[in-house]
Motif scaffolding. Structure first.
Motif, short mmCIF file in Angstrom:
data_model
loop_
_atom_site.label_atom_id
_atom_site.label_comp_id
_atom_site.label_asym_id
_atom_site.label_seq_id
_atom_site.Cartn_x
_atom_site.Cartn_y
_atom_site.Cartn_z
N LEU A 68 0.85 -1.18 0.00
CA LEU A 68 0.00 0.00 0.00
C LEU A 68 0.89 1.24 0.00
CD1 LEU A 68 -2.71 1.46 0.26
CD2 LEU A 68 -2.55 1.16 2.73
N VAL A 69 1.00 1.88 -1.17
CA VAL A 69 1.82 3.08 -1.33
C VAL A 69 1.04 4.08 -2.17
CG1 VAL A 69 4.07 1.96 -1.07
CG2 VAL A 69 3.01 2.07 -3.31
N GLY A 70 1.48 5.32 -2.17
CA GLY A 70 0.84 6.36 -2.96
C GLY A 70 1.19 6.28 -4.43
N VAL A 71 0.57 7.13 -5.21
CA VAL A 71 0.85 7.21 -6.65
C VAL A 71 2.31 7.62 -6.85
CG1 VAL A 71 0.28 8.48 -8.77
CG2 VAL A 71 -1.55 7.73 -7.22
N GLY A 72 2.98 6.95 -7.79
CA GLY A 72 4.37 7.28 -8.08
C GLY A 72 5.14 6.10 -8.63
N ASN A 73 6.41 6.32 -8.85
CA ASN A 73 7.30 5.28 -9.37
C ASN A 73 8.13 4.72 -8.22
OD1 ASN A 73 6.66 5.43 -12.18
ND2 ASN A 73 7.64 7.44 -12.16
N TYR A 74 8.23 3.40 -8.21
CA TYR A 74 8.91 2.70 -7.12
C TYR A 74 9.83 1.63 -7.68
CZ TYR A 74 5.39 4.91 -4.22
OH TYR A 74 4.60 5.84 -3.60
N ILE A 75 10.75 1.19 -6.84
CA ILE A 75 11.59 0.04 -7.13
C ILE A 75 11.29 -1.01 -6.07
CG2 ILE A 75 13.96 -0.83 -7.27
CD1 ILE A 75 14.74 2.10 -8.04
N LEU A 76 10.92 -2.19 -6.51
CA LEU A 76 10.70 -3.31 -5.61
C LEU A 76 12.02 -4.05 -5.47
CD1 LEU A 76 7.37 -4.66 -7.14
CD2 LEU A 76 7.64 -3.09 -5.20
N ARG A 77 12.50 -4.20 -4.26
CA ARG A 77 13.78 -4.87 -4.01
C ARG A 77 13.51 -6.12 -3.18
NH1 ARG A 77 18.52 -4.61 -0.47
NH2 ARG A 77 20.34 -4.77 -1.80
N LEU A 78 13.73 -7.28 -3.80
CA LEU A 78 13.45 -8.56 -3.16
C LEU A 78 14.76 -9.23 -2.77
CD1 LEU A 78 11.36 -10.73 -2.42
CD2 LEU A 78 11.58 -11.61 -4.76
N ARG A 79 14.81 -9.69 -1.52
CA ARG A 79 15.97 -10.42 -1.01
C ARG A 79 15.52 -11.79 -0.51
NH1 ARG A 79 17.95 -7.17 3.64
NH2 ARG A 79 19.53 -8.79 3.77
N HIS A 93 17.02 -8.96 -6.12
CA HIS A 93 16.36 -8.74 -7.41
C HIS A 93 15.57 -7.43 -7.30
CE1 HIS A 93 14.15 -9.35 -11.08
NE2 HIS A 93 13.00 -9.36 -10.43
N GLU A 94 15.78 -6.51 -8.25
CA GLU A 94 15.07 -5.24 -8.25
C GLU A 94 14.23 -5.12 -9.51
OE1 GLU A 94 17.67 -1.94 -7.57
OE2 GLU A 94 18.10 -2.59 -5.51
N MET A 95 13.06 -4.47 -9.35
CA MET A 95 12.15 -4.29 -10.47
C MET A 95 11.39 -2.97 -10.29
SD MET A 95 9.21 -6.87 -11.84
CE MET A 95 7.99 -6.47 -10.61
N PRO A 96 11.29 -2.15 -11.37
CA PRO A 96 10.51 -0.93 -11.28
C PRO A 96 9.02 -1.20 -11.39
CG PRO A 96 11.43 -1.14 -13.48
CD PRO A 96 11.96 -2.30 -12.66
N VAL A 97 8.23 -0.38 -10.71
CA VAL A 97 6.77 -0.48 -10.80
C VAL A 97 6.20 0.94 -10.78
CG1 VAL A 97 6.41 -0.74 -8.31
CG2 VAL A 97 4.73 -1.65 -9.88
N ASN A 98 5.11 1.14 -11.51
CA ASN A 98 4.48 2.45 -11.62
C ASN A 98 3.08 2.37 -11.01
OD1 ASN A 98 3.58 4.98 -12.36
ND2 ASN A 98 3.30 4.46 -14.51
N VAL A 99 2.89 3.01 -9.86
CA VAL A 99 1.57 3.05 -9.21
C VAL A 99 0.82 4.24 -9.79
CG1 VAL A 99 0.33 3.30 -7.03
CG2 VAL A 99 2.45 1.96 -7.12
N THR A 100 -0.25 3.96 -10.53
CA THR A 100 -1.00 5.00 -11.25
C THR A 100 -2.20 5.52 -10.50
OG1 THR A 100 -2.28 3.31 -12.40
CG2 THR A 100 -0.27 4.11 -13.50
N GLN A 101 -2.62 4.77 -9.48
CA GLN A 101 -3.83 5.15 -8.75
C GLN A 101 -3.80 4.47 -7.39
OE1 GLN A 101 -7.32 4.26 -11.02
NE2 GLN A 101 -8.71 4.53 -9.30
N GLN A 102 -4.46 5.11 -6.42
CA GLN A 102 -4.58 4.49 -5.10
C GLN A 102 -6.06 4.40 -4.76
OE1 GLN A 102 -2.85 6.60 -1.79
NE2 GLN A 102 -2.59 4.71 -0.65
N GLU A 103 -6.52 3.17 -4.50
CA GLU A 103 -7.91 2.96 -4.13
C GLU A 103 -8.12 3.35 -2.68
OE1 GLU A 103 -9.03 -1.10 -4.78
OE2 GLU A 103 -9.07 -0.85 -6.96
N ARG A 104 -9.29 3.84 -2.39
CA ARG A 104 -9.64 4.15 -1.00
C ARG A 104 -10.00 2.87 -0.28
NH1 ARG A 104 -12.62 9.85 -0.64
NH2 ARG A 104 -11.18 10.94 -2.03
N LEU A 105 -9.54 2.77 0.92
CA LEU A 105 -9.83 1.58 1.72
C LEU A 105 -10.98 1.83 2.67
CD1 LEU A 105 -6.21 0.45 2.51
CD2 LEU A 105 -7.72 -0.42 0.77
#
Length: 105
Positions: A68-79, A93-105
Motif C-alpha cells: 500500500l503506497v501512494g501514486v508514483g514510481n517505485y523500485i521493488l527490491r526482493l531479497r 532482485h530489483e524491479m521498477p513499478v508504476n503506481v498510477t492510482q490508489q484505491e480508497r480503503l
C-alpha cells in the motif's frame, strides 16, 4: 528470485498483492535449519531517491505481501535470506513499478 504477479514497469493500482518466488530453494520461517531454505525480505523504494516507502520481513515463511503506497514510481527490491543468520543467499532482485492510482480503503 522473481515476482510472479507483476512485470517490470507494469502500471498498478495500490494496494496490490505481490507473490514472490525463488527457484532451487525452499521457503521456511526464521530459525529453521533445513538446507537450501530461506525467507523473503521486500523493500518498496521511491524511485526518485531510493527512500524506503514500505518494507516487509517475511520471516514467518510467507510468499506474498500486500503493498500500500501512494501514486508514483517505485523500485521493488526482493531479497532471499538465510533463516538462521539473515545473510543474503542470492543477489537481490530489483524491479521498477508504476503506481498510477490508489484505491480508497
Amino acid at each position: 528470485l522473481h515476482f510472479t504477479t507483476l512485470r517490470a514497469g507494469e502500471p498498478v493500482v495500490s494496494p496490490f498483492n505481490l507473490r514472490l518466488g525463488v527457484d532451487g530453494f525452499g521457503i521456511c520461517a526464521r530459525g529453521a535449519s533445513a538446507e537450501k531454505t530461506g525467507h523473503f525480505m521486500l523493500e518498496v523504494l521511491a524511485a526518485s531517491d531510493r527512500r524506503t516507502a514500505q518494507s516487509f520481513n517475511l520471516a514467518n515463511g510467507s510468499t506474498q505481501a500486500n503493498v500500500l503506497v501512494g501514486v508514483g514510481n517505485y523500485i521493488l527490491r526482493l531479497r532471499f535470506v538465510d533463516p538462521v543468520n539473515g545473510i543474503d543467499l542470492l543477489s537481490p532482485h530489483e524491479m521498477p513499478v508504476n503506481v498510477t492510482q490508489q484505491e480508497r480503503l
